[in-house]
Design an enzyme around this catalytic site. Structure first.
Site, PDB file in Angstrom:
ATOM      1  N   GLY A 186      -6.969   0.231   5.158  1.00 16.08           N
ATOM      2  CA  GLY A 186      -6.973   1.680   4.928  1.00 16.08           C
ATOM      3  C   GLY A 186      -7.865   2.110   3.777  1.00 16.08           C
ATOM      4  CB  CYS A 192       1.321   0.044   4.350  1.00 17.75           C
ATOM      5  SG  CYS A 192       0.594   0.637   2.816  1.00 17.75           S
TER       6      CYS A 192
END
Ligand SMILES: [Zn+2]
Length: 242
Positions: free
Chosen positions: A36, A178
């Protein structure tokens, strides 16, 4: 298309100019981790005309990455991230050079880079990248994001100050991921974009706020800036005891 057209919106900035653009073209950035953070940072650095991007990751693109790792397309699922990233970045800017490394061989690339971006998501990798940057005296831009929290820190031992390890003296592998805790795409994307911004500042000789930790509460939209102190007992950057 001429270089001037491509980069005109940044070349007209007093802080960049023709000389700054030439500096970027002559620079190399190592991005460790193409998730990300790295997938966003890489796009801005490629678009800005950084001459060489060295990208490192060992993972393949998964369907669950597409929600936030906006460098990749549906058709990239199953491909190595380094291969997919290179194809997309080269399509964005064919004028730059992109070299890729696997999960381990990035260490060879540290000394080739003018700036290193830590876009990984675990403490062992972060500590290893920090140690390599301290050894090679390369500036390190560290980013992290989880849930609605982001953080950014620039370490540049050429100017003194702390290293990443000074900040986290305990070397435990306790970082949440995450996968377990969750993340929204724009939260991690914002931190990735800011890592690219810090890298551009370092290459252009602008103040990148080295030695400060920036933390962001994305739910309440609050940023905080903390001065970081070097730890004289740091096993990575401290004075060796005789
Ligand atoms: Zn240190």
């Amino acid at each position: 298309m001429s270089d001037f057209q491509r980069y005109s919106r940044q070349v007209i900035l007093r802080e960049v100019g023709v000389n700054g653009q030439a500096l970027l073209a002559d620079s190399a950035v190592l991005i460790v981790g193409l998730g990300g953070l790295g997938a966003v940072a890489a796009q801005y650095l490629a678009a800005a005309g950084v001459g060489q991007l060295l990208v490192a990751d060992r993972d393949r693109v998964e369907t669950s990455n597409l929600q936030r790792q906006i460098l990749y397309r549906q058709g990239d699922v199953g491909q190595l991230k380094t291969e997919a990233a290179r194809a997309q970045l080269q399509a964005l800017n064919p004028q730059i050079r992109i070299d890729h490394y696997d999960g381990q061989s990035w260490r060879e690339a540290v000394a080739l880079a003018d700036v290193v971006l830590d876009c990984t998501d675990n403490f062992p990798a972060r500590f290893a990248i920090n140690a390599a940057c301290v050894r090679a005296r390369r500036p390190l831009v560290s980013g992290a994001a989880i849930r609605f929290e982001g953080q950014l820190a620039v370490f540049d031992l050429r100017r003194g100050g702390p290293c990443y390890r000074c900040l986290y003296p305990d070397q435990g592998d306790t970082a949440e991921t995450c996968e377990e805790a969750g993340i929204l795409g724009p939260v991690v994307g914002t931190v990735g974009a800011l890592q690219a911004l810090a890298a551009l500042k370092l290459m252009l000789g602008l103040d990148a706020q080295a030695g400060r930790l920036q933390t962001w509460d994305a739910l309440r939209m609050q940023w905080r800036s903390h001065k970081m102190a070097a730890d004289p007992e740091c096993p990575v950057c401290g004075e060796p005891h005789v």
